[in-house]
Motif scaffolding. Sequence first.
Motif, PDB file in Angstrom:
ATOM      1  N   LEU A 157      -0.401  -5.615 -11.594  1.00  0.00           N
ATOM      2  CA  LEU A 157      -1.123  -6.733 -10.992  1.00  0.00           C
ATOM      3  C   LEU A 157      -0.145  -7.806 -10.512  1.00  0.00           C
ATOM      4  N   ALA A 158       0.865  -8.132 -11.320  1.00  0.00           N
ATOM      5  CA  ALA A 158       1.840  -9.147 -10.934  1.00  0.00           C
ATOM      6  C   ALA A 158       2.646  -8.708  -9.722  1.00  0.00           C
ATOM      7  N   THR A 159       2.977  -7.422  -9.660  1.00  0.00           N
ATOM      8  CA  THR A 159       3.724  -6.907  -8.503  1.00  0.00           C
ATOM      9  C   THR A 159       2.908  -7.052  -7.228  1.00  0.00           C
ATOM     10  N   LEU A 160       1.635  -6.716  -7.293  1.00  0.00           N
ATOM     11  CA  LEU A 160       0.770  -6.848  -6.125  1.00  0.00           C
ATOM     12  C   LEU A 160       0.530  -8.323  -5.779  1.00  0.00           C
ATOM     13  N   ALA A 161       0.337  -9.161  -6.800  1.00  0.00           N
ATOM     14  CA  ALA A 161       0.015 -10.569  -6.555  1.00  0.00           C
ATOM     15  C   ALA A 161       1.210 -11.333  -5.996  1.00  0.00           C
ATOM     16  N   THR A 162       2.415 -11.029  -6.478  1.00  0.00           N
ATOM     17  CA  THR A 162       3.590 -11.736  -5.965  1.00  0.00           C
ATOM     18  C   THR A 162       3.916 -11.324  -4.534  1.00  0.00           C
ATOM     19  N   GLN A 163       3.329 -10.222  -4.085  1.00  0.00           N
ATOM     20  CA  GLN A 163       3.523  -9.785  -2.706  1.00  0.00           C
ATOM     21  C   GLN A 163       2.169  -9.651  -2.013  1.00  0.00           C
ATOM     22  N   ALA A 164       1.285 -10.602  -2.313  1.00  0.00           N
ATOM     23  CA  ALA A 164      -0.071 -10.585  -1.758  1.00  0.00           C
ATOM     24  C   ALA A 164      -0.032 -10.523  -0.240  1.00  0.00           C
ATOM     25  N   GLY A 165      -0.924  -9.735   0.326  1.00  0.00           N
ATOM     26  CA  GLY A 165      -0.976  -9.558   1.767  1.00  0.00           C
ATOM     27  C   GLY A 165      -0.114  -8.417   2.267  1.00  0.00           C
ATOM     28  N   ARG A 166       0.614  -7.784   1.359  1.00  0.00           N
ATOM     29  CA  ARG A 166       1.491  -6.676   1.739  1.00  0.00           C
ATOM     30  C   ARG A 166       1.025  -5.405   1.049  1.00  0.00           C
ATOM     31  N   VAL A 167       0.986  -4.316   1.786  1.00  0.00           N
ATOM     32  CA  VAL A 167       0.602  -3.027   1.213  1.00  0.00           C
ATOM     33  C   VAL A 167       1.800  -2.424   0.487  1.00  0.00           C
ATOM     34  N   LEU A 168       1.591  -2.063  -0.790  1.00  0.00           N
ATOM     35  CA  LEU A 168       2.646  -1.439  -1.595  1.00  0.00           C
ATOM     36  C   LEU A 168       2.256   0.004  -1.890  1.00  0.00           C
TER      37      LEU A 168
ATOM     38  N   ASN B   2      -7.478  -0.170  -1.522  1.00  0.00           N
ATOM     39  CA  ASN B   2      -6.711   1.052  -1.272  1.00  0.00           C
ATOM     40  C   ASN B   2      -6.668   1.298   0.234  1.00  0.00           C
ATOM     41  N   ILE B   3      -5.466   1.274   0.795  1.00  0.00           N
ATOM     42  CA  ILE B   3      -5.285   1.625   2.198  1.00  0.00           C
ATOM     43  C   ILE B   3      -4.926   3.105   2.214  1.00  0.00           C
ATOM     44  N   ARG B   4      -5.871   3.923   2.576  1.00  0.00           N
ATOM     45  CA  ARG B   4      -5.744   5.368   2.409  1.00  0.00           C
ATOM     46  C   ARG B   4      -4.461   5.904   3.054  1.00  0.00           C
ATOM     47  N   GLY B   5      -3.726   6.654   2.257  1.00  0.00           N
ATOM     48  CA  GLY B   5      -2.497   7.269   2.737  1.00  0.00           C
ATOM     49  C   GLY B   5      -1.305   6.330   2.799  1.00  0.00           C
ATOM     50  N   VAL B   6      -1.511   5.042   2.461  1.00  0.00           N
ATOM     51  CA  VAL B   6      -0.430   4.064   2.548  1.00  0.00           C
ATOM     52  C   VAL B   6      -0.149   3.441   1.187  1.00  0.00           C
ATOM     53  N   GLY B   7      -1.160   2.864   0.556  1.00  0.00           N
ATOM     54  CA  GLY B   7      -0.934   2.243  -0.745  1.00  0.00           C
ATOM     55  C   GLY B   7      -2.018   1.248  -1.100  1.00  0.00           C
ATOM     56  N   TYR B   8      -1.637   0.226  -1.864  1.00  0.00           N
ATOM     57  CA  TYR B   8      -2.584  -0.741  -2.392  1.00  0.00           C
ATOM     58  C   TYR B   8      -2.182  -2.153  -1.989  1.00  0.00           C
ATOM     59  N   ILE B   9      -3.193  -3.031  -1.918  1.00  0.00           N
ATOM     60  CA  ILE B   9      -2.937  -4.408  -1.482  1.00  0.00           C
ATOM     61  C   ILE B   9      -3.889  -5.359  -2.171  1.00  0.00           C
ATOM     62  N   ILE B  10      -3.383  -6.533  -2.530  1.00  0.00           N
ATOM     63  CA  ILE B  10      -4.218  -7.693  -2.857  1.00  0.00           C
ATOM     64  C   ILE B  10      -4.083  -8.652  -1.694  1.00  0.00           C
ATOM     65  N   GLU B  11      -5.180  -8.983  -1.056  1.00  0.00           N
ATOM     66  CA  GLU B  11      -5.114  -9.856   0.108  1.00  0.00           C
ATOM     67  C   GLU B  11      -4.938 -11.302  -0.314  1.00  0.00           C
ATOM     68  N   ASN B  12      -4.419 -12.125   0.581  1.00  0.00           N
ATOM     69  CA  ASN B  12      -4.083 -13.508   0.260  1.00  0.00           C
ATOM     70  C   ASN B  12      -5.293 -14.354  -0.084  1.00  0.00           C
ATOM     71  N   SER B  13      -6.443 -14.026   0.437  1.00  0.00           N
ATOM     72  CA  SER B  13      -7.623 -14.844   0.162  1.00  0.00           C
ATOM     73  C   SER B  13      -8.780 -13.956  -0.264  1.00  0.00           C
TER      74      SER B  13
END
Length: 219
Positions: free
Chosen positions: A158-169, A208-219
């Motif tokens: 969660l912290a990894t996704l949140a610190t890079q919010a808006g980016r697909v990992l 879940n962005i299919r075939g790419v990864g996961y993202i938490i959006e900024n808002s």
Amino acid sequence: MRILLVEDDVMLGESMVASLSRRGYTVDWLQQGNGVELALNTEEFMAIILDLTLPDTDGLEVLRRIRRAGHQLPVMILTARDEINDRVKGLDGGADDYLVKPFALEELLARLRVLIRRRSGQTETTLEVGALTLSLVNNEVQYQGEPIKLTKNEFKILATLATQAGRVLSKEKLQQALHGWDDLASDNAIEVHIHNLRKKIDSKLIKNIRGVGYIIENS
């Protein structure tokens, strides 16, 4: 949150890896400077802790090389050199912070949190993404003001996704954030951790962005 530690003192390195790991960081450790550029070109880290006195090259030269290569992640210099001139050279060479040995672990952790917050565009001791709040001090999470109990690995993801919010990992990036260079840690459990996070917090929080990864959006 994944950190690259560059330190040739074995006892200090082992102590730092153990201490940082207990605080929720994933730490990859190099004992020489010449492997730093390769690591940064092939892996992704939130910050570097860089000793200046290395057996194969001067830490300041390592710092200059990674900045010339365009790597923008925060760098904390960790060294026994305590002269003002050394500090100035380090900061002018591209370091974001400078900590002199011997040091207190709590100060190192506090300075590291500052570097990570700055990279994430935050100024407070908590990281806020929409209704989600993460304490980088206590590894605590709230969603819409309510505390959420997470496992250590769930918090890391969660912290990894949140610190890079808006980016697909990608799943691979999340695996690296969880385990670093630990070849023994095969993780088909990323999906399980994501599933549990969605159940505990909000099913729509992590997309879940299919075939790419996961993202938490900024808002």
